[in-house]
Write a protein that holds these residues in place. Structure first.
Motif, mmCIF file in Angstrom:
data_model
loop_
_atom_site.group_PDB
_atom_site.id
_atom_site.type_symbol
_atom_site.label_atom_id
_atom_site.label_comp_id
_atom_site.label_asym_id
_atom_site.label_seq_id
_atom_site.Cartn_x
_atom_site.Cartn_y
_atom_site.Cartn_z
ATOM 1 N N ALA A 1 4.035 0.547 15.892
ATOM 2 C CA ALA A 1 4.695 0.475 14.588
ATOM 3 C C ALA A 1 4.955 -0.962 14.165
ATOM 4 O O ALA A 1 4.700 -1.333 13.012
ATOM 5 C CB ALA A 1 6.005 1.267 14.620
ATOM 6 N N ILE A 2 5.443 -1.782 15.077
ATOM 7 C CA ILE A 2 5.816 -3.158 14.732
ATOM 8 C C ILE A 2 4.604 -4.085 14.684
ATOM 9 O O ILE A 2 4.482 -4.912 13.780
ATOM 10 C CB ILE A 2 6.862 -3.697 15.737
ATOM 11 N N LEU A 3 3.692 -3.942 15.633
ATOM 12 C CA LEU A 3 2.598 -4.907 15.764
ATOM 13 C C LEU A 3 1.335 -4.540 14.992
ATOM 14 O O LEU A 3 0.544 -5.428 14.662
ATOM 15 C CB LEU A 3 2.254 -5.100 17.241
ATOM 16 N N ALA A 4 1.133 -3.272 14.678
ATOM 17 C CA ALA A 4 -0.101 -2.858 13.994
ATOM 18 C C ALA A 4 0.169 -2.217 12.637
ATOM 19 O O ALA A 4 -0.378 -2.651 11.622
ATOM 20 C CB ALA A 4 -0.890 -1.895 14.887
ATOM 21 N N LEU A 5 0.999 -1.199 12.605
ATOM 22 C CA LEU A 5 1.215 -0.452 11.367
ATOM 23 C C LEU A 5 1.897 -1.291 10.293
ATOM 24 O O LEU A 5 1.412 -1.382 9.166
ATOM 25 C CB LEU A 5 2.031 0.811 11.644
ATOM 26 N N ARG A 6 3.012 -1.910 10.650
ATOM 27 C CA ARG A 6 3.782 -2.645 9.643
ATOM 28 C C ARG A 6 2.961 -3.736 8.968
ATOM 29 O O ARG A 6 2.950 -3.818 7.740
ATOM 30 C CB ARG A 6 5.045 -3.220 10.274
ATOM 31 N N ALA B 1 -0.230 -3.899 8.590
ATOM 32 C CA ALA B 1 -1.315 -3.279 7.827
ATOM 33 C C ALA B 1 -0.829 -2.682 6.515
ATOM 34 O O ALA B 1 -1.614 -2.526 5.569
ATOM 35 C CB ALA B 1 -2.000 -2.204 8.670
ATOM 36 N N LEU B 2 0.446 -2.355 6.432
ATOM 37 C CA LEU B 2 0.991 -1.751 5.220
ATOM 38 C C LEU B 2 1.136 -2.736 4.068
ATOM 39 O O LEU B 2 1.436 -2.329 2.941
ATOM 40 C CB LEU B 2 2.349 -1.109 5.512
ATOM 41 N N ALA B 3 0.908 -4.004 4.315
ATOM 42 C CA ALA B 3 1.053 -5.016 3.263
ATOM 43 C C ALA B 3 0.087 -4.779 2.105
ATOM 44 O O ALA B 3 0.325 -5.264 1.002
ATOM 45 C CB ALA B 3 0.847 -6.407 3.849
ATOM 46 N N VAL B 4 -0.974 -4.017 2.326
ATOM 47 C CA VAL B 4 -1.941 -3.752 1.254
ATOM 48 C C VAL B 4 -1.418 -2.720 0.256
ATOM 49 O O VAL B 4 -1.985 -2.569 -0.820
ATOM 50 C CB VAL B 4 -3.314 -3.292 1.817
ATOM 51 N N LEU B 5 -0.363 -2.013 0.605
ATOM 52 C CA LEU B 5 0.198 -0.994 -0.289
ATOM 53 C C LEU B 5 1.299 -1.582 -1.157
ATOM 54 O O LEU B 5 1.997 -2.517 -0.755
ATOM 55 C CB LEU B 5 0.771 0.172 0.526
ATOM 56 N N GLU B 6 1.479 -1.001 -2.305
ATOM 57 C CA GLU B 6 2.593 -1.370 -3.172
ATOM 58 C C GLU B 6 3.898 -0.874 -2.538
ATOM 59 O O GLU B 6 3.891 0.128 -1.816
ATOM 60 C CB GLU B 6 2.414 -0.747 -4.562
ATOM 61 N N PRO B 7 5.016 -1.554 -2.800
ATOM 62 C CA PRO B 7 6.286 -1.176 -2.154
ATOM 63 C C PRO B 7 6.645 0.307 -2.242
ATOM 64 O O PRO B 7 7.050 0.878 -1.228
ATOM 65 C CB PRO B 7 7.315 -2.071 -2.848
ATOM 66 N N PRO B 8 6.499 0.974 -3.393
ATOM 67 C CA PRO B 8 6.854 2.408 -3.394
ATOM 68 C C PRO B 8 5.975 3.237 -2.450
ATOM 69 O O PRO B 8 6.478 4.136 -1.749
ATOM 70 C CB PRO B 8 6.637 2.834 -4.846
ATOM 71 N N MET C 1 6.264 4.891 5.136
ATOM 72 C CA MET C 1 7.153 4.610 6.265
ATOM 73 C C MET C 1 8.165 5.740 6.455
ATOM 74 O O MET C 1 8.539 6.045 7.585
ATOM 75 C CB MET C 1 7.863 3.266 6.077
ATOM 76 N N GLY C 2 8.584 6.364 5.365
ATOM 77 C CA GLY C 2 9.474 7.516 5.498
ATOM 78 C C GLY C 2 8.823 8.624 6.305
ATOM 79 O O GLY C 2 9.451 9.233 7.172
ATOM 80 N N ARG C 3 7.561 8.862 6.040
ATOM 81 C CA ARG C 3 6.839 9.909 6.794
ATOM 82 C C ARG C 3 6.578 9.481 8.238
ATOM 83 O O ARG C 3 6.672 10.297 9.162
ATOM 84 C CB ARG C 3 5.533 10.243 6.094
ATOM 85 N N VAL C 4 6.230 8.224 8.421
ATOM 86 C CA VAL C 4 5.982 7.708 9.774
ATOM 87 C C VAL C 4 7.262 7.804 10.607
ATOM 88 O O VAL C 4 7.237 8.278 11.745
ATOM 89 C CB VAL C 4 5.460 6.256 9.728
ATOM 90 N N HIS C 5 8.374 7.311 10.039
ATOM 91 C CA HIS C 5 9.644 7.375 10.771
ATOM 92 C C HIS C 5 9.998 8.818 11.131
ATOM 93 O O HIS C 5 10.425 9.092 12.252
ATOM 94 C CB HIS C 5 10.783 6.779 9.944
#
Length: 151
Positions: free
Chosen positions: A23-28, A30-37, A43-47
């Motif tokens: 979650a910290i080293l790979a997923l987070r 990689a999520l920079a390509v998505l818009e904040p919403p 992340m709500g679903r992942v958590h």
């Protein structure tokens, strides 16, 4: 039975710590390509899924640890310093997980349900901070386990 307890202990500890590492080293990053919403919704679903996994892994790790400690090794007097330290760090990790679940995760869920993205983002950032701390503690614990087992 000691082998079963040890196998369960190691597998579920690896699942918990490995999930935090992913979650910290790979997923987070990689999520920079998505818009904040979109990022917050994902992340709500992942958590939700990961915290469900940890709700099972954490008690299994603790219970198998006590099973080994008292059923196989004969209690605290019979084990080395590394087991005492793993016990402490394992309890700290469980406490941090519970703090995440009942604190910022609860706040993030409520904020997402209400469409309050800034509040959800703040809660998600707090989750990230606490998961990072728990990851570091988990890696330290795994290192202590390996060192104590062979040292």
């Amino acid at each position: 039975m000691g082998n079963l307890a040890f196998a369960l202990h190691v597998v579920f500890a690896a699942l918990w710590v490995g999930g935090m590492g992913f979650a910290i080293l790979a997923l987070r990053p990689a999520l920079a390509v998505l818009e904040p919403p979109q990022r917050l919704a994902l992340m709500g679903r992942v958590h939700k899924r990961f915290f469900l996994v940890v709700w099972h892994a954490m008690p299994i790790v603790l219970l198998t640890g006590y099973w080994l400690l008292f059923g196989h090794f004969g209690g605290f007097r019979s084990v080395g310093w590394h087991v005492h330290l793993m016990h402490l760090t394992g309890l700290l990790m469980a406490a941090i997980y519970l703090a995440i679940f009942f604190g910022p995760w609860r706040a993030m869920r409520a904020a997402l349900a209400a469409g309050e993205l800034p509040r959800a983002a703040a809660a998600n950032e707090r989750i990230r901070q606490l998961v990072t701390a728990n990851l570091l503690l988990g890696l330290f614990t795994l290192g202590i386990a390996a060192w104590g087992r062979l040292g």
